[in-house]
Each structure stands twice: as C-alpha cells, then as structure tokens.
Design a protein around this motif. Structure first.
Motif, PDB file in Angstrom:
ATOM      1  N   LEU A   6     -29.021  41.827  83.098  1.00  0.00           N
ATOM      2  CA  LEU A   6     -29.135  40.507  82.478  1.00  0.00           C
ATOM      3  C   LEU A   6     -29.969  39.609  83.380  1.00  0.00           C
ATOM      4  O   LEU A   6     -29.911  39.734  84.591  1.00  0.00           O
ATOM      5  N   SER A   8     -31.467  35.299  83.506  1.00  0.00           N
ATOM      6  CA  SER A   8     -31.466  33.988  82.866  1.00  0.00           C
ATOM      7  C   SER A   8     -32.139  32.990  83.783  1.00  0.00           C
ATOM      8  O   SER A   8     -32.174  33.164  84.997  1.00  0.00           O
ATOM      9  N   GLN A  19     -23.743  30.989  79.515  1.00  0.00           N
ATOM     10  CA  GLN A  19     -23.413  32.011  78.520  1.00  0.00           C
ATOM     11  C   GLN A  19     -23.703  33.404  79.074  1.00  0.00           C
ATOM     12  O   GLN A  19     -22.916  34.328  78.875  1.00  0.00           O
ATOM     13  N   THR A  20     -24.822  33.538  79.773  1.00  0.00           N
ATOM     14  CA  THR A  20     -25.147  34.819  80.400  1.00  0.00           C
ATOM     15  C   THR A  20     -24.134  35.132  81.495  1.00  0.00           C
ATOM     16  O   THR A  20     -23.675  36.277  81.618  1.00  0.00           O
ATOM     17  N   ASP A  22     -21.009  34.070  81.642  1.00  0.00           N
ATOM     18  CA  ASP A  22     -19.751  34.437  80.983  1.00  0.00           C
ATOM     19  C   ASP A  22     -19.788  35.883  80.476  1.00  0.00           C
ATOM     20  O   ASP A  22     -18.806  36.620  80.597  1.00  0.00           O
ATOM     21  N   PHE A  23     -20.926  36.281  79.905  1.00  0.00           N
ATOM     22  CA  PHE A  23     -21.087  37.654  79.423  1.00  0.00           C
ATOM     23  C   PHE A  23     -20.977  38.630  80.592  1.00  0.00           C
ATOM     24  O   PHE A  23     -20.286  39.644  80.522  1.00  0.00           O
ATOM     25  N   TYR A  24     -21.651  38.302  81.702  1.00  0.00           N
ATOM     26  CA  TYR A  24     -21.590  39.118  82.907  1.00  0.00           C
ATOM     27  C   TYR A  24     -20.141  39.258  83.384  1.00  0.00           C
ATOM     28  O   TYR A  24     -19.676  40.359  83.661  1.00  0.00           O
ATOM     29  N   GLY A  26     -17.342  38.840  81.769  1.00  0.00           N
ATOM     30  CA  GLY A  26     -16.550  39.625  80.826  1.00  0.00           C
ATOM     31  C   GLY A  26     -16.774  41.117  80.995  1.00  0.00           C
ATOM     32  O   GLY A  26     -15.828  41.913  80.987  1.00  0.00           O
ATOM     33  N   LEU A  27     -18.025  41.506  81.168  1.00  0.00           N
ATOM     34  CA  LEU A  27     -18.328  42.926  81.377  1.00  0.00           C
ATOM     35  C   LEU A  27     -17.760  43.431  82.695  1.00  0.00           C
ATOM     36  O   LEU A  27     -17.277  44.560  82.784  1.00  0.00           O
ATOM     37  N   VAL A  34     -23.013  46.358  85.230  1.00  0.00           N
ATOM     38  CA  VAL A  34     -23.885  45.249  84.842  1.00  0.00           C
ATOM     39  C   VAL A  34     -24.407  44.549  86.096  1.00  0.00           C
ATOM     40  O   VAL A  34     -23.702  44.423  87.088  1.00  0.00           O
TER      41      VAL A  34
END
Length: 103
Positions: A6, A8, A19-20, A22-24, A26-27, A34
C-alpha cells in the motif's frame, strides 16, 4: 495470504491517508502480509520527480522480493522513519513493513 503493498500521500485531498492506514492496521491484526509506504508532501499522485523515482524503485524491489525470491530490502522488513531534517518534502517518511506490530 497474498502480500499487499500500500502507498499513500499524506497530503492527498481525495483519499485521506488514514483510510490506507486503517486498512493496513486491519490487515496486520489479521496477520496478513502487508507493507505500507506513506509519503510526506505527496498528494493523490506522485507528481514530484523524486517521489516518482522512489515509488517506482520501491514497487520494483517489493515485486522482486515476492515474485522472484530476491532477498527483501530493509524497508520491507523493518520499521524505518526516513523523513530526516534536510530531506526534500515528499520523501517517504514512514514505511510500515510486513511484520507483526506486536512482536
């Protein structure tokens, strides 16, 4: 369990970098492979030449590692804060690697 890279821009006005992040996070909680690159001074796209070069090299090295088995460079495996005084704005300042946050 496919590895994911990812990236950003911290100054992106179209997609909040959080948002990126948060996605990171979560993964990582799901223990998925990741890596995240976060660029200071970068907007939605890498318009500055040194950002383009850095991002292209990072993507190439990341793909070499996961697709060709080339040993990972340190930024893939280690936490690196590389935004140092005197670096041009837009240099990557945070690399979130492919490792557990809780090790």
């Amino acid at each position: 369990n496919t590895p994911l890279l990812l990236w950003s821009g911290k100054d992106d006005h179209h997609v909040d970098f959080n948002q990126t992040l948060d996605f990171y996070m979560g993964l990582k909680r799901l223990q998925k492979p990741v890596t995240m690159l976060l660029y200071a001074g970068m907007h939605h796209s890498a318009y500055k030449h040194f950002q383009q070069i850095d991002l292209c090299l990072k993507v190439e090295h990341w793909l070499d590692h996961y697709l060709k088995g080339v040993p990972a460079e340190s930024w893939v495996k280690n936490y690196i804060i590389s935004k140092q005084k005197g670096e041009p704005d837009g240099s990557p300042f945070l690399h979130l690697p492919n490792q557990s946050l809780w090790q």
